[in-house]
Design a protein around this motif. Structure first.
Motif, PDB file in Angstrom:
ATOM      1  N   ASN A 436      40.883  36.769  47.955  1.00  0.00           N
ATOM      2  CA  ASN A 436      41.732  36.199  46.916  1.00  0.00           C
ATOM      3  C   ASN A 436      42.372  37.282  46.069  1.00  0.00           C
ATOM      4  O   ASN A 436      43.545  37.185  45.689  1.00  0.00           O
ATOM      5  CB  ASN A 436      40.917  35.246  46.031  1.00  0.00           C
ATOM      6  CG  ASN A 436      40.831  33.850  46.612  1.00  0.00           C
ATOM      7  OD1 ASN A 436      41.703  33.020  46.416  1.00  0.00           O
ATOM      8  ND2 ASN A 436      39.764  33.606  47.356  1.00  0.00           N
ATOM      9  N   ALA A 437      41.608  38.333  45.776  1.00  0.00           N
ATOM     10  CA  ALA A 437      42.157  39.446  44.977  1.00  0.00           C
ATOM     11  C   ALA A 437      43.272  40.157  45.734  1.00  0.00           C
ATOM     12  O   ALA A 437      44.329  40.474  45.164  1.00  0.00           O
ATOM     13  CB  ALA A 437      41.043  40.418  44.615  1.00  0.00           C
ATOM     14  N   LEU A 438      43.060  40.431  47.028  1.00  0.00           N
ATOM     15  CA  LEU A 438      44.083  41.112  47.824  1.00  0.00           C
ATOM     16  C   LEU A 438      45.351  40.272  47.951  1.00  0.00           C
ATOM     17  O   LEU A 438      46.469  40.788  47.885  1.00  0.00           O
ATOM     18  CB  LEU A 438      43.529  41.440  49.212  1.00  0.00           C
ATOM     19  CG  LEU A 438      42.419  42.502  49.263  1.00  0.00           C
ATOM     20  CD1 LEU A 438      41.808  42.575  50.653  1.00  0.00           C
ATOM     21  CD2 LEU A 438      42.965  43.872  48.856  1.00  0.00           C
ATOM     22  N   GLU A 439      45.184  38.966  48.142  1.00  0.00           N
ATOM     23  CA  GLU A 439      46.350  38.102  48.297  1.00  0.00           C
ATOM     24  C   GLU A 439      47.135  37.936  47.006  1.00  0.00           C
ATOM     25  O   GLU A 439      48.293  37.515  47.039  1.00  0.00           O
ATOM     26  CB  GLU A 439      45.918  36.730  48.818  1.00  0.00           C
ATOM     27  CG  GLU A 439      45.416  36.770  50.259  1.00  0.00           C
ATOM     28  CD  GLU A 439      44.942  35.419  50.740  1.00  0.00           C
ATOM     29  OE1 GLU A 439      44.765  34.518  49.881  1.00  0.00           O
ATOM     30  OE2 GLU A 439      44.748  35.250  51.960  1.00  0.00           O
ATOM     31  N   ALA A 440      46.518  38.261  45.866  1.00  0.00           N
ATOM     32  CA  ALA A 440      47.219  38.135  44.591  1.00  0.00           C
ATOM     33  C   ALA A 440      48.069  39.356  44.260  1.00  0.00           C
ATOM     34  O   ALA A 440      48.835  39.328  43.293  1.00  0.00           O
ATOM     35  CB  ALA A 440      46.195  37.900  43.464  1.00  0.00           C
ATOM     36  N   LEU A 441      47.944  40.433  45.036  1.00  0.00           N
ATOM     37  CA  LEU A 441      48.691  41.661  44.734  1.00  0.00           C
ATOM     38  C   LEU A 441      50.158  41.510  45.113  1.00  0.00           C
ATOM     39  O   LEU A 441      50.487  41.133  46.243  1.00  0.00           O
ATOM     40  CB  LEU A 441      48.085  42.841  45.496  1.00  0.00           C
ATOM     41  CG  LEU A 441      46.612  43.172  45.188  1.00  0.00           C
ATOM     42  CD1 LEU A 441      46.160  44.350  46.046  1.00  0.00           C
ATOM     43  CD2 LEU A 441      46.425  43.459  43.700  1.00  0.00           C
ATOM     44  N   PRO A 442      51.077  41.833  44.219  1.00  0.00           N
ATOM     45  CA  PRO A 442      52.510  41.712  44.545  1.00  0.00           C
ATOM     46  C   PRO A 442      53.023  42.873  45.400  1.00  0.00           C
ATOM     47  O   PRO A 442      54.035  42.747  46.075  1.00  0.00           O
ATOM     48  CB  PRO A 442      53.173  41.681  43.161  1.00  0.00           C
ATOM     49  CG  PRO A 442      52.249  42.450  42.288  1.00  0.00           C
ATOM     50  CD  PRO A 442      50.857  42.174  42.797  1.00  0.00           C
ATOM     51  N   ASN A 443      52.349  44.040  45.346  1.00  0.00           N
ATOM     52  CA  ASN A 443      52.778  45.186  46.162  1.00  0.00           C
ATOM     53  C   ASN A 443      51.571  46.100  46.400  1.00  0.00           C
ATOM     54  O   ASN A 443      50.493  45.891  45.837  1.00  0.00           O
ATOM     55  CB  ASN A 443      53.913  45.961  45.485  1.00  0.00           C
ATOM     56  CG  ASN A 443      53.547  46.363  44.063  1.00  0.00           C
ATOM     57  OD1 ASN A 443      52.607  47.121  43.848  1.00  0.00           O
ATOM     58  ND2 ASN A 443      54.298  45.846  43.080  1.00  0.00           N
ATOM     59  N   ARG A 444      51.765  47.138  47.207  1.00  0.00           N
ATOM     60  CA  ARG A 444      50.662  48.015  47.595  1.00  0.00           C
ATOM     61  C   ARG A 444      50.227  48.956  46.476  1.00  0.00           C
ATOM     62  O   ARG A 444      49.164  49.581  46.556  1.00  0.00           O
ATOM     63  CB  ARG A 444      51.067  48.837  48.816  1.00  0.00           C
ATOM     64  CG  ARG A 444      51.369  48.011  50.049  1.00  0.00           C
ATOM     65  CD  ARG A 444      51.764  48.913  51.231  1.00  0.00           C
ATOM     66  NE  ARG A 444      50.714  49.858  51.560  1.00  0.00           N
ATOM     67  CZ  ARG A 444      49.682  49.598  52.351  1.00  0.00           C
ATOM     68  NH1 ARG A 444      49.577  48.392  52.908  1.00  0.00           N
ATOM     69  NH2 ARG A 444      48.772  50.503  52.606  1.00  0.00           N
ATOM     70  N   ASP A 445      51.021  49.091  45.422  1.00  0.00           N
ATOM     71  CA  ASP A 445      50.654  50.004  44.330  1.00  0.00           C
ATOM     72  C   ASP A 445      49.581  49.413  43.423  1.00  0.00           C
ATOM     73  O   ASP A 445      48.921  50.155  42.697  1.00  0.00           O
ATOM     74  CB  ASP A 445      51.892  50.354  43.509  1.00  0.00           C
ATOM     75  CG  ASP A 445      52.926  51.119  44.334  1.00  0.00           C
ATOM     76  OD1 ASP A 445      52.504  51.781  45.308  1.00  0.00           O
ATOM     77  OD2 ASP A 445      54.128  51.028  44.007  1.00  0.00           O
ATOM     78  N   ARG A 446      49.450  48.119  43.435  1.00  0.00           N
ATOM     79  CA  ARG A 446      48.439  47.486  42.580  1.00  0.00           C
ATOM     80  C   ARG A 446      47.055  47.643  43.209  1.00  0.00           C
ATOM     81  O   ARG A 446      46.914  47.700  44.434  1.00  0.00           O
ATOM     82  CB  ARG A 446      48.750  46.001  42.396  1.00  0.00           C
ATOM     83  CG  ARG A 446      50.104  45.713  41.747  1.00  0.00           C
ATOM     84  CD  ARG A 446      50.132  46.158  40.286  1.00  0.00           C
ATOM     85  NE  ARG A 446      51.407  45.810  39.656  1.00  0.00           N
ATOM     86  CZ  ARG A 446      51.603  44.687  38.978  1.00  0.00           C
ATOM     87  NH1 ARG A 446      50.623  43.797  38.881  1.00  0.00           N
ATOM     88  NH2 ARG A 446      52.765  44.464  38.414  1.00  0.00           N
ATOM     89  N   SER A 447      46.038  47.686  42.346  1.00  0.00           N
ATOM     90  CA  SER A 447      44.686  48.024  42.815  1.00  0.00           C
ATOM     91  C   SER A 447      43.751  46.829  42.811  1.00  0.00           C
ATOM     92  O   SER A 447      43.981  45.819  42.121  1.00  0.00           O
ATOM     93  CB  SER A 447      44.094  49.125  41.926  1.00  0.00           C
ATOM     94  OG  SER A 447      43.849  48.617  40.625  1.00  0.00           O
ATOM     95  N   VAL A 448      42.663  46.989  43.589  1.00  0.00           N
ATOM     96  CA  VAL A 448      41.529  46.069  43.595  1.00  0.00           C
ATOM     97  C   VAL A 448      40.274  46.914  43.470  1.00  0.00           C
ATOM     98  O   VAL A 448      40.123  47.913  44.183  1.00  0.00           O
ATOM     99  CB  VAL A 448      41.482  45.219  44.876  1.00  0.00           C
ATOM    100  CG1 VAL A 448      40.184  44.402  44.922  1.00  0.00           C
ATOM    101  CG2 VAL A 448      42.681  44.300  44.973  1.00  0.00           C
ATOM    102  N   THR A 449      39.386  46.516  42.578  1.00  0.00           N
ATOM    103  CA  THR A 449      38.164  47.286  42.336  1.00  0.00           C
ATOM    104  C   THR A 449      36.963  46.368  42.482  1.00  0.00           C
ATOM    105  O   THR A 449      36.910  45.296  41.857  1.00  0.00           O
ATOM    106  CB  THR A 449      38.161  47.905  40.928  1.00  0.00           C
ATOM    107  OG1 THR A 449      39.329  48.731  40.792  1.00  0.00           O
ATOM    108  CG2 THR A 449      36.916  48.742  40.716  1.00  0.00           C
ATOM    109  N   VAL A 450      36.006  46.799  43.307  1.00  0.00           N
ATOM    110  CA  VAL A 450      34.763  46.061  43.508  1.00  0.00           C
ATOM    111  C   VAL A 450      33.633  46.894  42.948  1.00  0.00           C
ATOM    112  O   VAL A 450      33.459  48.060  43.330  1.00  0.00           O
ATOM    113  CB  VAL A 450      34.523  45.767  44.999  1.00  0.00           C
ATOM    114  CG1 VAL A 450      33.216  45.000  45.196  1.00  0.00           C
ATOM    115  CG2 VAL A 450      35.696  44.997  45.589  1.00  0.00           C
TER     116      VAL A 450
END
Length: 542
Positions: A436-450
């Motif tokens: 869900n977090a990955l699918e919410a990103l509008p572009n590759r520059d935005r991050s996801v942190t676990v």
């Protein structure tokens, strides 16, 4: 609410409506109309009876046959009025019945007076006839002329009294009768005149007083009272009918509202059944997918084991071959292997063999993780290393992570206490949140942190997934745990990922919460107890 209860409620409301429809009609109006008709006929009959009595007194009727006939007509009309009054009394309206009973009493008294009047008047007529006979005898009697003259004078006074009582002098008649010689020496005619004269005077007094009593009977007043009672009863019945009409209207609204409520419940139940159906379909798909994954993983794993085994042999063979070539050929510049100069191949071949082995092992890990993830999850039955579950989940998502973002960060705390649960469930929770977090990103520059952490104060293990995606509106945050609720319908979202993750977290007395700001990202937090002896004990018993 069961169907039986709903049907009973609707039936009860329909019965109530039927009762109110019956009571809201002016059914008493027909009774009152017939009562008015009977009352008018009674008035006419009473007027005709009074006229007949006056004609009898005036001697204009030769007989009394009309009086009983008129009395029967009056009685018939009164009985009709009594029937209508009784009908109204049956409908809780006894005012007309009481007034009708009073009118009946008055008419009964009038009938009694008429009977006495007709009896006295008949005797008076006979006495008057006999008086004429006595006058004729006195006129023919030639004896005692003086006594005869007095007798004739008294007789003529009596005749005048009978014919015109209002013009006669009653005292003169009494004086004339007193002046008669009724000694033994007088004639029998004079004595008879004296006795019949007194009888006539007495009868006249009785007949005239009876006539006045008949005419003074308050029939009209009681008829008016009955008429007023009918009008009042009509007004009260109309007011009562109006109240029932209002109740009918209100009950109809209640029935309509209840039917609308049942319709809404029916639609809601239909939607719920549809959701359940979709959930069952999805569950069947997931079951089929799990079986398919297990089958595919098995089919992949078999040749991969051959590749892995042969890769090890090949690596050993390459090393041995290179040693032999080094001893015999040395750094021969004209030697080529697979079209590549030996000097380059000498360093490339071992690395290629090692890459084959590592890739095969990676395939083995991925297939193992995939089988582990797809295997149907059981109950809480083991101590779970949260960090290891997170790692396995992230290995499954390697391709999706590389596709979606260039800024994926993993920060796992060291020496986390275990939790009592099921590793597959925790992997599934992690996969759902990260996807869900990955699918919410509008572009590759935005991050996801676990990240994982340990809250020693409350004895909780914390798993956090942060993203810098589009965020979630405040109105949707409260519904994230609902099955089939999704904000990604356009991209094929099913609304099951977060719902499944939420149910799995609650299974272990944990919590899944979300904080989000539209345009800036979402923060999902999972908190789990570090150890639940009660769950462990229940699982061991089970």
């Amino acid at each position: 609410m069961t169907h039986g209860r709903a049907i009973t409620t609707v039936a009860a409301l329909l019965l109530l409506l039927t009762y109110l429809v019956i009571r809201s009609g002016s059914s008493d109006q027909d009774f009152r109309t017939r009562g008015q008709t009977a009352l008018q006929a009674l008035q006419l009959s009473d007027a005709a009876l009074n006229r007949a009595v006056l004609m009898v007194r005036a001697g204009l009727l030769p007989h009394y046959d009309s009086l009983p006939a008129l009395g029967r007509d009056l009685r018939r009309e009164l009985q009709a009025l009594e029937r209508e009054g009784a009908a109204l009394a049956a409908n809780d309206d006894d005012v007309v019945a009481r007034e009708t009973q009073r009118l009946n009493d008055v008419l009964a008294e009038k009938r009694r007076l008429i009977e006495e009047f007709t009896s006295d008047n008949a005797v008076l007529r006979n006495s008057t006839t006999y008086l004429g006979y006595l006058v004729q005898r006195l006129s023919d009697d030639r004896r005692d002329r003086r006594g005869r003259a007095r007798a004739l004078e008294a007789a003529h006074a009596l005749m005048q009294l009978v014919q015109a009582p209002e013009l006669a002098d009653m005292e003169a008649v009494d004086a004339a009768l007193d002046a008669l010689d009724t000694s033994d020496s007088s004639s029998a005619t004079v004595r008879a005149l004296e006795s019949h004269g007194q009888l006539i005077v007495e009868l006249l007094r009785g007949v005239d007083s009876g006539l006045r009593a008949i005419l003074a009977t308050p029939v009209g007043a009681h008829v008016e009272a009955v008429q007023q009672a009918l009008l009042q009863s009509a007004a009260a019945a109309e007011a009562r009918a109006t109240r029932f009409r209002y109740l009918l209207y209100g009950s109809a609204l209640v029935l309509l509202a209840y039917l609308l409520y049942l319709f809404a419940r029916l639609r809601a139940n239909a939607a719920e059944l549809r959701r359940k159906e979709l959930q069952l379909i999805q569950a069947n798909k997931m079951t089929a997918l799990g079986m398919l994954v297990s089958s595919v993983a098995h089919e992949i794993n078999n040749p991969n084991q051959i590749v892995l085994t042969n890769a090890g042999v090949l690596a050993t063979a390459v090393e041995d071959t290179l040693e032999i070539l080094d001893e015999r050929c040395g750094p021969a510049k004209d030697l080529t292997v697979a079209g590549i100069p030996y000097t380059e191949t000498r360093d490339t071949l071992p690395r290629l063999a090692l890459d084959i082995e590592e890739s095969a092992r990676r395939i083995e890990w991925i297939v193992g993780d995939l089988k582990h993830f797809a295997r149907p999850g059981g109950r809480a039955n083991e101590y779970v290393d949260v960090n290891e579950a997170v790692r396995r989940a992230l290995r499954l998502l390697t391709y999706l992570v590389r596709k979606r973002t260039d800024a994926f960060h993993v920060k796992l705390a060291e020496r986390l206490p275990p939790v009592w649960g099921n590793a597959q469930h925790l992997e599934q929770v992690t996969v759902n949140l990260v996807v869900n977090a990955l699918e919410a990103l509008p572009n590759r520059d935005r991050s996801v942190t676990v990240t994982t952490a340990y809250d020693a104060t409350d004895g909780l293990i914390v798993l956090e997934v942060r993203d810098e995606g589009t965020g979630i509106e405040a109105a949707h945050l409260a519904r994230l745990g609902e099955a089939f609720f999704t904000t990604k319908e356009a991209t094929g979202g099913t609304g099951l990922g977060i719902a499944i993750a939420s149910s799995l977290v609650r299974l272990y007395d944990g919590r899944l919460t979300f904080a989000s700001e539209p345009g800036k990202g979402t923060h999902a937090t999972v908190t789990l107890p570090e150890r639940r002896p009660s769950l462990e004990k229940r699982a061991s018993v089970a």
